[in-house]
Design a protein around this motif. Structure first.
Motif, PDB file in Angstrom:
ATOM      1  N   THR A 383      -4.407   4.165-106.747  1.00  0.00           N
ATOM      2  CA  THR A 383      -4.962   3.341-107.823  1.00  0.00           C
ATOM      3  C   THR A 383      -3.845   2.855-108.734  1.00  0.00           C
ATOM      4  O   THR A 383      -3.776   1.676-109.086  1.00  0.00           O
ATOM      5  CB  THR A 383      -5.994   4.130-108.644  1.00  0.00           C
ATOM      6  OG1 THR A 383      -6.983   4.673-107.768  1.00  0.00           O
ATOM      7  CG2 THR A 383      -6.682   3.233-109.665  1.00  0.00           C
ATOM      8  N   ALA A 384      -2.963   3.761-109.129  1.00  0.00           N
ATOM      9  CA  ALA A 384      -1.865   3.405-110.025  1.00  0.00           C
ATOM     10  C   ALA A 384      -0.878   2.455-109.361  1.00  0.00           C
ATOM     11  O   ALA A 384      -0.279   1.604-110.032  1.00  0.00           O
ATOM     12  CB  ALA A 384      -1.149   4.666-110.505  1.00  0.00           C
ATOM     13  N   LEU A 385      -0.715   2.572-108.046  1.00  0.00           N
ATOM     14  CA  LEU A 385       0.198   1.685-107.328  1.00  0.00           C
ATOM     15  C   LEU A 385      -0.416   0.320-107.039  1.00  0.00           C
ATOM     16  O   LEU A 385       0.258  -0.572-106.536  1.00  0.00           O
ATOM     17  CB  LEU A 385       0.646   2.350-106.016  1.00  0.00           C
ATOM     18  CG  LEU A 385       1.578   3.554-106.179  1.00  0.00           C
ATOM     19  CD1 LEU A 385       1.790   4.254-104.841  1.00  0.00           C
ATOM     20  CD2 LEU A 385       2.918   3.145-106.791  1.00  0.00           C
ATOM     21  N   HIS A 386      -1.711   0.175-107.353  1.00  0.00           N
ATOM     22  CA  HIS A 386      -2.420  -1.106-107.239  1.00  0.00           C
ATOM     23  C   HIS A 386      -2.650  -1.556-105.797  1.00  0.00           C
ATOM     24  O   HIS A 386      -2.978  -2.719-105.552  1.00  0.00           O
ATOM     25  CB  HIS A 386      -1.691  -2.216-108.004  1.00  0.00           C
ATOM     26  CG  HIS A 386      -1.704  -2.050-109.485  1.00  0.00           C
ATOM     27  ND1 HIS A 386      -0.948  -2.844-110.329  1.00  0.00           N
ATOM     28  CD2 HIS A 386      -2.378  -1.191-110.279  1.00  0.00           C
ATOM     29  CE1 HIS A 386      -1.155  -2.482-111.578  1.00  0.00           C
ATOM     30  NE2 HIS A 386      -2.018  -1.471-111.578  1.00  0.00           N
ATOM     31  N   THR A 387      -2.505  -0.658-104.844  1.00  0.00           N
ATOM     32  CA  THR A 387      -2.682  -1.036-103.438  1.00  0.00           C
ATOM     33  C   THR A 387      -4.157  -1.106-103.064  1.00  0.00           C
ATOM     34  O   THR A 387      -4.994  -0.408-103.641  1.00  0.00           O
ATOM     35  CB  THR A 387      -2.008  -0.004-102.525  1.00  0.00           C
ATOM     36  OG1 THR A 387      -2.564   1.291-102.795  1.00  0.00           O
ATOM     37  CG2 THR A 387      -0.513   0.027-102.735  1.00  0.00           C
ATOM     38  N   PRO A 388      -4.504  -1.940-102.064  1.00  0.00           N
ATOM     39  CA  PRO A 388      -5.878  -1.910-101.556  1.00  0.00           C
ATOM     40  C   PRO A 388      -6.092  -0.659-100.705  1.00  0.00           C
ATOM     41  O   PRO A 388      -5.192  -0.222 -99.982  1.00  0.00           O
ATOM     42  CB  PRO A 388      -5.970  -3.179-100.707  1.00  0.00           C
ATOM     43  CG  PRO A 388      -4.563  -3.441-100.265  1.00  0.00           C
ATOM     44  CD  PRO A 388      -3.680  -2.963-101.385  1.00  0.00           C
ATOM     45  N   VAL A 389      -7.292  -0.086-100.807  1.00  0.00           N
ATOM     46  CA  VAL A 389      -7.630   1.148-100.095  1.00  0.00           C
ATOM     47  C   VAL A 389      -9.056   1.035 -99.565  1.00  0.00           C
ATOM     48  O   VAL A 389      -9.943   0.522-100.261  1.00  0.00           O
ATOM     49  CB  VAL A 389      -7.528   2.387-101.013  1.00  0.00           C
ATOM     50  CG1 VAL A 389      -7.759   3.671-100.224  1.00  0.00           C
ATOM     51  CG2 VAL A 389      -6.189   2.442-101.729  1.00  0.00           C
ATOM     52  N   ILE A 390      -9.288   1.533 -98.366  1.00  0.00           N
ATOM     53  CA  ILE A 390     -10.640   1.607 -97.804  1.00  0.00           C
ATOM     54  C   ILE A 390     -10.911   3.029 -97.339  1.00  0.00           C
ATOM     55  O   ILE A 390     -10.086   3.625 -96.636  1.00  0.00           O
ATOM     56  CB  ILE A 390     -10.815   0.641 -96.616  1.00  0.00           C
ATOM     57  CG1 ILE A 390     -10.723  -0.807 -97.076  1.00  0.00           C
ATOM     58  CG2 ILE A 390     -12.161   0.864 -95.925  1.00  0.00           C
ATOM     59  CD1 ILE A 390     -10.948  -1.816 -95.966  1.00  0.00           C
ATOM     60  N   ASN A 391     -12.057   3.579 -97.740  1.00  0.00           N
ATOM     61  CA  ASN A 391     -12.512   4.843 -97.161  1.00  0.00           C
ATOM     62  C   ASN A 391     -13.288   4.543 -95.887  1.00  0.00           C
ATOM     63  O   ASN A 391     -14.196   3.705 -95.881  1.00  0.00           O
ATOM     64  CB  ASN A 391     -13.420   5.597 -98.132  1.00  0.00           C
ATOM     65  CG  ASN A 391     -14.037   6.826 -97.468  1.00  0.00           C
ATOM     66  OD1 ASN A 391     -13.358   7.832 -97.267  1.00  0.00           O
ATOM     67  ND2 ASN A 391     -15.317   6.750 -97.096  1.00  0.00           N
ATOM     68  N   ILE A 392     -12.922   5.239 -94.813  1.00  0.00           N
ATOM     69  CA  ILE A 392     -13.620   5.087 -93.540  1.00  0.00           C
ATOM     70  C   ILE A 392     -14.325   6.399 -93.206  1.00  0.00           C
ATOM     71  O   ILE A 392     -13.685   7.449 -93.110  1.00  0.00           O
ATOM     72  CB  ILE A 392     -12.636   4.710 -92.416  1.00  0.00           C
ATOM     73  CG1 ILE A 392     -11.999   3.358 -92.721  1.00  0.00           C
ATOM     74  CG2 ILE A 392     -13.345   4.684 -91.069  1.00  0.00           C
ATOM     75  CD1 ILE A 392     -11.074   2.842 -91.659  1.00  0.00           C
ATOM     76  N   LEU A 407      -7.477   4.304 -95.639  1.00  0.00           N
ATOM     77  CA  LEU A 407      -6.445   3.424 -95.106  1.00  0.00           C
ATOM     78  C   LEU A 407      -5.874   2.618 -96.258  1.00  0.00           C
ATOM     79  O   LEU A 407      -6.627   2.064 -97.064  1.00  0.00           O
ATOM     80  CB  LEU A 407      -7.008   2.486 -94.031  1.00  0.00           C
ATOM     81  CG  LEU A 407      -6.821   2.931 -92.577  1.00  0.00           C
ATOM     82  CD1 LEU A 407      -7.503   4.266 -92.334  1.00  0.00           C
ATOM     83  CD2 LEU A 407      -7.361   1.873 -91.620  1.00  0.00           C
ATOM     84  N   VAL A 408      -4.553   2.556 -96.337  1.00  0.00           N
ATOM     85  CA  VAL A 408      -3.845   1.895 -97.439  1.00  0.00           C
ATOM     86  C   VAL A 408      -2.964   0.791 -96.875  1.00  0.00           C
ATOM     87  O   VAL A 408      -2.365   0.945 -95.809  1.00  0.00           O
ATOM     88  CB  VAL A 408      -2.982   2.916 -98.223  1.00  0.00           C
ATOM     89  CG1 VAL A 408      -2.201   2.228 -99.337  1.00  0.00           C
ATOM     90  CG2 VAL A 408      -3.851   4.035 -98.772  1.00  0.00           C
TER      91      VAL A 408
END
Length: 438
Positions: A383-392, A407-408
């Motif tokens: 979250t702090a790194l601002h990356t997109p993330v998906i929970n699978i 997955l990041v």
């Protein structure tokens, strides 16, 4: 199949070909809510008569004038302004509060033809770990996670096909894992947060819950989230390269998460992918500390108005933040801002070497009780790194409860991440070991 069990893609196809009306779809969902809400308690506000009235209005719109997701029912976290429903932030200070305008995200959804079903539960201002009334649909004795508790539980229980939430630490990804659904936190600020009650302006990100990646893609389309590079329409796991990042907080992982991450890597290898461990440099080890510094200090400004207005109605957790009981200095805040900012391009460069980076979504399966929504320790760094993330979803813990894997991707590689996640999700759901029983 009952309409409430359809994915968005299936339901909208049926609406477009005339085999399903929006009112029929809405009534099926409301029937599911009536059957299950006494157990799950995902909603803070839902008026069936209003939902049916809106569904009928949408049915009257000529087909040639309809938006891209005309008739899409959406559950909205009660942290986001909705002009025709209360917005109460999970706080007694705003009991019955009714804003006169929609949040930017709600405007986009409505203009595309979405049907706003109602408002879903959140922890107090999406901040404290104490849970709301909502239970996990797969086991009512366990938490659904938070702070987007109701949105995730409603989607996991088939009461809504799509939910909208927000994440400051792990408030989208963690409940996605606990409820066995896909959860997508896009790149920070890719979606306007106007009309969202802030906790931390530098961290807060709007995200979504759905039961398949196709549905996440439909919603993402509405917000014009695009990558700079052309996105492939299909992705093949065979021959792809994935990274596994355990991060500095790996010692906190429970047996369920350890097994899930190991199984995820093995499954990808068995399908022809190359999987290697990502060794992050020691400078990333301070990410948990820095994230905590930001949430502590930004809360001091965010919630000062409520503190001055009705301190007695705030939880001790929040009053402690505003009073800075932990004595977090401004120097520490600046160090956190600058330290994290310096690491963002570095994680982008690392992530570009992989189709995606695999990392835990949760400590383990959803814990017992509603006193806590679980730890966001595996989410806050991303979250702090601002990356997109998906929970699978696809894996399970010792008590047969769902456990997901994240997955990041690099910042603003959201669309590619969705395409990769579709292929990976098909494998994890089919072979990960968890089966939906609802």
């Amino acid at each position: 199949m009952d309409p409430y069990r359809l994915t968005v893609t299936q339901a909208l196809s049926n609406i477009k070909n005339g085999s399903l009306t929006i009112e029929q779809y809405a009534r099926s969902l409301l029937s599911r809510v009536q059957e299950r809400d006494s157990t799950v308690q995902a909603w803070t506000h839902l008026e069936p008569d209003h939902v049916i009235e809106e569904a009928r209005r949408l049915d009257r719109v000529p087909f040639g004038e309809r938006g891209p997701v005309h008739g899409l029912p959406v559950a909205v976290k009660d942290l986001i302004y909705t002009k025709d429903m209360p917005t109460q932030y999970g706080s007694p200070i705003y009991d019955g509060h009714a804003p006169e305008l929609d949040a930017a995200s709600i405007i986009v959804l409505r203009q595309a033809g979405a049907l706003i079903l109602g408002k879903t539960t959140t922890t107090e201002f999406a901040s404290t770990q104490g849970g709301p009334k909502t239970c996990n649909p797969h086991d009512p004795t366990r938490t659904p996670g938070g702070s987007s508790s109701g949105s995730a539980a409603a989607v996991g229980d088939f009461q809504a096909p799509v939910g909208i939430g927000s994440q400051t630490g792990g408030s989208v990804i963690r409940p996605g894992s606990f409820n066995g659904v896909y959860a997508f936190k896009p790149t920070w600020n890719a979606i306007s947060r106007e009309g969202l009650k802030f906790y931390s302006p530098i961290l807060d990100t709007i995200g979504f819950f759905a039961r398949c990646v196709d549905d996440l893609e439909l919603v993402t389309d509405l917000f014009d989230i695009e990558d700079d590079e052309a996105v492939i329409s299909e992705f093949t796991v065979r021959g792809a390269k994935f990274g596994v990042a355990k991060t500095v907080v790996w010692p906190k992982a429970g047996p369920g998460t350890k097994m899930a991450l190991e199984s995820a890597a093995q499954l990808l290898r068995s399908h022809g992918a190359e999987v290697e461990e990502v060794e992050l440099s020691s400078e990333f080890d301070r990410m948990p500390e820095w994230h905590n510094v930001l949430t502590e200090n930004e809360a001091r400004a965010t919630f000062l108005p409520e503190y001055r207005l009705a301190k007695e109605k705030l939880s001790p957790f929040l009053t402690g933040r505003i009073e800075n009981v932990n004595k977090v200095s401004r120097a520490a805040q600046l160090e956190a801002y600058d330290g994290i900012a310096a690491l963002r391009p570095k994680i982008d460069e690392i992530a570009k070497g992989y189709a995606a980076i695999l990392t835990p979504s949760v400590v383990d399966e959803a814990p017992l009780g509603l006193q806590s929504t679980g730890s966001p320790v595996f989410n806050s760094m991303w979250t702090a790194l601002h990356t997109p993330v998906i929970n699978i979803p696809g894996f399970k813990g010792a008590n047969d409860m769902p456990i997901g894997i994240s997955l990041v991707a690099p910042r603003y590689h959201d669309r590619r991440l969705l395409v990769v996640s579709k292929a990976v999700g098909a494998i994890f759901e089919a072979e990960g070991g968890w089966e939906r029983k609802l």
